[in-house]
Design a protein around this motif. Structure first.
Motif, short mmCIF file in Angstrom:
data_model
loop_
_atom_site.label_atom_id
_atom_site.label_comp_id
_atom_site.label_asym_id
_atom_site.label_seq_id
_atom_site.Cartn_x
_atom_site.Cartn_y
_atom_site.Cartn_z
N LEU A 146 0.78 -1.26 0.09
CA LEU A 146 -0.12 -0.07 -0.07
C LEU A 146 0.95 1.27 0.01
O LEU A 146 0.48 2.28 -0.73
N LEU A 147 2.14 1.14 0.71
CA LEU A 147 2.79 2.37 0.81
C LEU A 147 3.91 2.40 -0.27
O LEU A 147 4.79 3.39 -0.41
N ASN A 148 4.08 1.26 -0.81
CA ASN A 148 4.93 1.01 -1.85
C ASN A 148 6.39 1.19 -1.37
O ASN A 148 7.40 2.05 -1.53
N MET A 149 6.57 0.44 -0.38
CA MET A 149 7.98 0.34 0.36
C MET A 149 8.30 -1.12 0.44
O MET A 149 7.20 -2.09 0.31
N SER A 150 9.40 -1.50 0.98
CA SER A 150 9.68 -2.89 1.25
C SER A 150 9.39 -3.24 2.61
O SER A 150 9.20 -2.32 3.50
N PRO A 151 8.89 -4.50 2.78
CA PRO A 151 8.60 -4.97 4.03
C PRO A 151 9.54 -4.61 5.44
O PRO A 151 9.06 -4.30 6.33
N GLU A 152 10.64 -4.71 5.04
CA GLU A 152 11.64 -4.21 6.17
C GLU A 152 11.55 -2.92 6.49
O GLU A 152 12.08 -2.43 7.61
N ALA A 153 11.29 -2.06 5.37
CA ALA A 153 11.19 -0.47 5.64
C ALA A 153 10.02 -0.30 6.54
O ALA A 153 9.94 0.76 7.45
N VAL A 154 8.94 -0.86 6.36
CA VAL A 154 7.65 -0.75 7.11
C VAL A 154 7.84 -1.10 8.58
O VAL A 154 7.37 -0.36 9.45
N ASP A 155 8.58 -2.24 8.67
CA ASP A 155 8.67 -2.68 10.18
C ASP A 155 9.95 -3.31 10.37
O ASP A 155 10.25 -4.56 9.71
N PRO A 156 11.03 -2.66 11.19
CA PRO A 156 12.27 -3.28 11.27
C PRO A 156 12.22 -5.03 11.86
O PRO A 156 13.13 -5.46 11.68
N LEU A 157 11.07 -5.04 12.61
CA LEU A 157 10.93 -6.47 13.15
C LEU A 157 10.40 -7.47 12.22
O LEU A 157 10.12 -8.59 12.52
N TYR A 158 10.11 -7.13 10.72
CA TYR A 158 9.70 -8.10 10.00
C TYR A 158 10.57 -9.33 9.73
O TYR A 158 11.65 -9.43 9.38
N ARG A 159 9.83 -10.61 9.94
CA ARG A 159 10.68 -11.76 9.87
C ARG A 159 12.00 -11.92 11.07
O ARG A 159 12.58 -12.83 10.66
N LYS A 160 11.92 -11.20 11.92
CA LYS A 160 12.96 -11.53 12.97
C LYS A 160 12.84 -12.52 13.83
O LYS A 160 13.43 -13.21 14.34
N PHE A 161 11.38 -13.20 14.07
CA PHE A 161 11.32 -14.12 14.92
C PHE A 161 11.07 -15.58 14.34
O PHE A 161 10.84 -16.35 15.19
N ARG A 162 10.90 -15.34 13.03
CA ARG A 162 10.67 -16.91 12.41
C ARG A 162 11.86 -17.05 11.71
O ARG A 162 12.77 -16.34 11.58
N GLY A 163 12.16 -18.17 11.48
CA GLY A 163 13.42 -18.75 11.22
C GLY A 163 13.89 -18.54 9.56
O GLY A 163 14.48 -19.24 8.89
N HIS A 164 13.41 -17.53 8.96
CA HIS A 164 13.49 -16.99 7.57
C HIS A 164 14.85 -16.48 7.54
O HIS A 164 14.83 -15.22 7.63
#
Length: 172
Positions: free
Chosen positions: A154-172
């Motif tokens: 929606l904001l035309n950004m990368s997911p990591e820029a939207v929330d710095p915790l993106y995929r930090k808790f999953r094993g990805h």
């Protein structure tokens, strides 16, 4: 076998009925079923599960609460970009039947930009998301990740820029 009653007007009822409508003294006025469920005037003593306990919420209500938590977190991170954005929950995507015959992945969410028909919206599909996880912790993480991905689109950004915790808790 004769199914007609032997006496005309003869019926059997478990509820008390009196010819003049007034019961004689000492005769209970409640029907059999009402007396049976509320013996000795005690009735139900209270709710089986108090509303504050986790078991009193349905899966749908728990899922809605996870969406609200994630939406609030992202609204705090991006107050200007998400000021008028609606966060919605739907059970399944509209075209799920047509996707079943193809090799396409079932969408977990979608976003829509603001326009003349309404404000911007982020929708997450409950059933497809729940089918991918095994534990409540995994569900919380996946709901947050799907919402981050939709807000990023929606904001035309990368997911990591939207929330710095993106995929930090999953094993990805």
């Amino acid at each position: 076998m004769n199914t007609q009653p032997s006496e005309p007007g003869f019926t059997v009822s478990l509820d008390a009925q009196f010819p003049d409508g007034v019961p004689p003294s000492g005769v209970p006025t409640k029907g059999f079923r009402a007396r049976r469920r509320n013996r000795h005037g005690r009735g139900m003593r209270g709710e089986l599960m108090l509303p504050a306990l986790p078991g009193s919420q349905t899966r749908s209500e728990k899922f809605d609460a996870l969406v609200v938590d994630s939406a609030e977190r992202l609204s705090e991170l991006w107050p200007d970009g998400l000021a008028d954005t609606e966060f919605l929950v739907e059970e399944i995507p509209d075209a799920l039947e047509s996707l079943m015959g193809t090799s396409e992945r079932v969408p977990l969410g979608r976003y829509g930009a603001a326009g003349p028909e309404g404000p911007a919206s982020v929708t997450i599909f409950r059933r497809p998301v729940e089918s991918l996880v095994d534990t409540p912790g995994q569900l919380r993480d996946l709901v947050h990740e799907v919402i981050i991905e939709q807000v990023a689109g929606l904001l035309n950004m990368s997911p990591e820029a939207v929330d710095p915790l993106y995929r930090k808790f999953r094993g990805h």
